[in-house]
Motif scaffolding. Structure first.
Motif, PDB file in Angstrom:
ATOM      1  N   ARG A 141      13.567  18.512  33.511  1.00 30.06           N
ATOM      2  CA  ARG A 141      12.782  18.184  33.854  1.00 30.06           C
ATOM      3  C   ARG A 141      11.494  18.872  34.601  1.00 30.06           C
ATOM      4  N   GLU A 198       9.238  18.807  31.192  1.00 31.55           N
ATOM      5  CA  GLU A 198       8.171  17.967  31.515  1.00 31.55           C
ATOM      6  C   GLU A 198       7.050  18.214  32.508  1.00 31.55           C
ATOM      7  N   ASP A 204      17.453   8.996  24.766  1.00 27.94           N
ATOM      8  CA  ASP A 204      16.794   9.291  25.625  1.00 27.94           C
ATOM      9  C   ASP A 204      16.839  10.175  25.855  1.00 27.94           C
ATOM     10  N   GLY A 232      14.767  11.392  28.399  1.00 26.96           N
ATOM     11  CA  GLY A 232      14.929  11.145  30.094  1.00 26.96           C
ATOM     12  C   GLY A 232      16.008  10.115  30.958  1.00 26.96           C
ATOM     13  N   ARG A 233      16.687   9.387  29.974  1.00 26.14           N
ATOM     14  CA  ARG A 233      18.116   9.141  31.165  1.00 26.14           C
ATOM     15  C   ARG A 233      18.580   9.998  31.158  1.00 26.14           C
ATOM     16  N   LEU A 242      15.828  10.275  34.637  1.00 24.67           N
ATOM     17  CA  LEU A 242      14.669  10.728  34.854  1.00 24.67           C
ATOM     18  C   LEU A 242      15.183   8.888  35.094  1.00 24.67           C
ATOM     19  N   HIS A 301      12.569   7.127  33.763  1.00 19.34           N
ATOM     20  CA  HIS A 301      11.345   6.939  32.776  1.00 19.34           C
ATOM     21  C   HIS A 301      12.062   7.702  30.905  1.00 19.34           C
ATOM     22  N   ASP A 302      11.639   6.805  30.082  1.00 16.01           N
ATOM     23  CA  ASP A 302      12.076   7.638  28.893  1.00 16.01           C
ATOM     24  C   ASP A 302      10.787   8.430  28.388  1.00 16.01           C
ATOM     25  N   THR A 303      10.803   9.412  27.667  1.00 12.69           N
ATOM     26  CA  THR A 303      10.273  11.493  27.224  1.00 12.69           C
ATOM     27  C   THR A 303      10.018  10.256  26.097  1.00 12.69           C
ATOM     28  N   PRO A 351       8.001  14.908  37.133  1.00 11.46           N
ATOM     29  CA  PRO A 351       8.457  13.393  35.937  1.00 11.46           C
ATOM     30  C   PRO A 351       9.773  13.096  36.589  1.00 11.46           C
TER      31      PRO A 351
END
Length: 360
Positions: free
Chosen positions: A18, A21, A42, A44-45, A49, A51-53, A360
């Motif tokens: 995070r 990001e 991913d 992000g998961r 988060l 959302h995906d990064t 993020p």
């Protein structure tokens, strides 16, 4: 932007994702994981988060380092695998990366680090041109730059106390809480973290840094330890049941002795439930955690910092501020000469470009 790798996705690693990001000078280039069930997911998961990064986790550290990333946040644990952590970090430095990490306790103050830690890092820097900044997740700033900054507001200083007060019932790291610290273990069990000389190994470097910055000579470093059992069985949200009669709280100090007196003290007061050792220090608002610096002298100065993340989780908040300090140093380190740095070398800087920036 600076291509940055996050190595490890536990309590520190997911916060590091995070932080990278969110940093306007950094770009998340890769995420290295150890557990097979995290490979292919991913970043992000993994970081929680929404959302995906587009960055997919891998366990192939060699392939990632072969791309010669400019920076690595090494967030894998070094608590029970210091040799493995040191080997990973030196590999990244040899690949030319600036590395920031809380994992290598002896290198918090590299000037006093044992040769078996300092020399491999120095050799890696000479060979690859990378750098290392190691600082703690206590958070580190609470034991070095904050007390030193606040000490400059005083006229006369009698002593400095850096205090962490925490209820770990919300902390999701059973290996550290149960095995390393000994919560929930019988009172005749000797936790690894409380073995004689281990607290000094972890926090002694920060005592030495403060002494160096203040221009005083240490006579020695001493340790004190106190433990309390749980009076009743408790159930925590993240780590399950802790039985009555087992260890429920610990309190220890690492003391820097100056002229025969404990003048520089790092103290930890840690509970698995607020019902244990209620006579010991507690956070000022009765919450689950706080970091406090007390400057005894004229005037007496007390500063308490409370941070939350992941909802109202202060254990995550403390980690997040430590991660912020490490990740926030990356762009400075990239512009600096290759080398081994400590907390007194790295300036505290404003969060340039982050005010009002979307989270993020």
């Amino acid at each position: 932007m600076i291509p940055t790798v996050v190595w490890g996705t536990g309590n520190v690693g997911r916060l590091a994702i995070r932080a990278v990001e969110a940093h306007p000078a950094l770009h998340l280039a890769a995420v290295i994981v150890h557990r097979p069930d995290k490979v292919g997911r991913d970043a992000g998961r993994l970081a929680g988060l929404d959302h995906d990064t587009g960055v997919i986790a891998t366990d192939d550290a060699e392939a990632v380092l072969a791309t010669r990333p400019r920076a690595v946040v090494y967030a894998a644990t070094g608590d029970v695998r210091p040799d493995g952590a040191l080997a990973d970090v030196t590999r990244a430095i040899r690949a030319g990366a600036v590395v920031v990490s809380p994992a290598l306790y002896p290198l918090y103050d590299h000037r006093s680090a044992p040769p078996e830690f300092r020399e491999p890092v120095a050799a890696a820097i000479a060979a690859g041109g990378g750098s290392l900044f190691a600082s703690g997740v206590d958070p580190g700033w609470g034991n070095d730059v904050l007390p030193l900054l606040v000490s400059g507001l005083g006229t006369a200083i009698d002593g400095i106390r850096c205090q962490e007060v925490f209820d770990y019932s919300t902390y999701d790291q059973p290996d550290s809480v149960r095995d390393l610290v000994g919560m929930g273990r019988p009172m005749d069990h000797q936790p690894m973290m409380l073995l004689p000389s281990v607290p000094t190994m972890v926090w002694g470097g920060q005592i030495r840094m403060m002494a160096r910055a203040l221009g005083v000579e240490l006579d020695e470093i001493r340790e004190t330890v106190d433990r309390r059992p749980l009076e009743t069985t408790v159930t925590t949200r993240t780590m399950g049941v802790f039985e009555a009669g087992t260890q429920g709280a610990i309190r220890f100090e690492v003391q820097g002795i100056v002229d025969g007196e404990p003048r520089l003290v790092i103290e930890h007061v840690t509970r698995i439930h607020p019902s244990c050792a209620p006579d010991w220090p507690v956070p000022p608002d009765g919450g689950d955690g706080a970091h406090r610096v007390v400057i005894e002298g004229r005037p007496r100065i007390e500063v308490t910092v409370e941070a939350t993340d992941e909802g109202e989780n202060r254990s995550a908040g403390g980690n997040a501020t430590a991660v912020g300090r490490l990740v926030g140093a990356i762009d400075w380190l990239v512009d600096a000469e290759p080398g081994l740095y400590d907390a007194l070398d790295i300036p505290l800087r404003p969060a340039v470009g982050r005010l009002g920036r979307k989270r993020p």
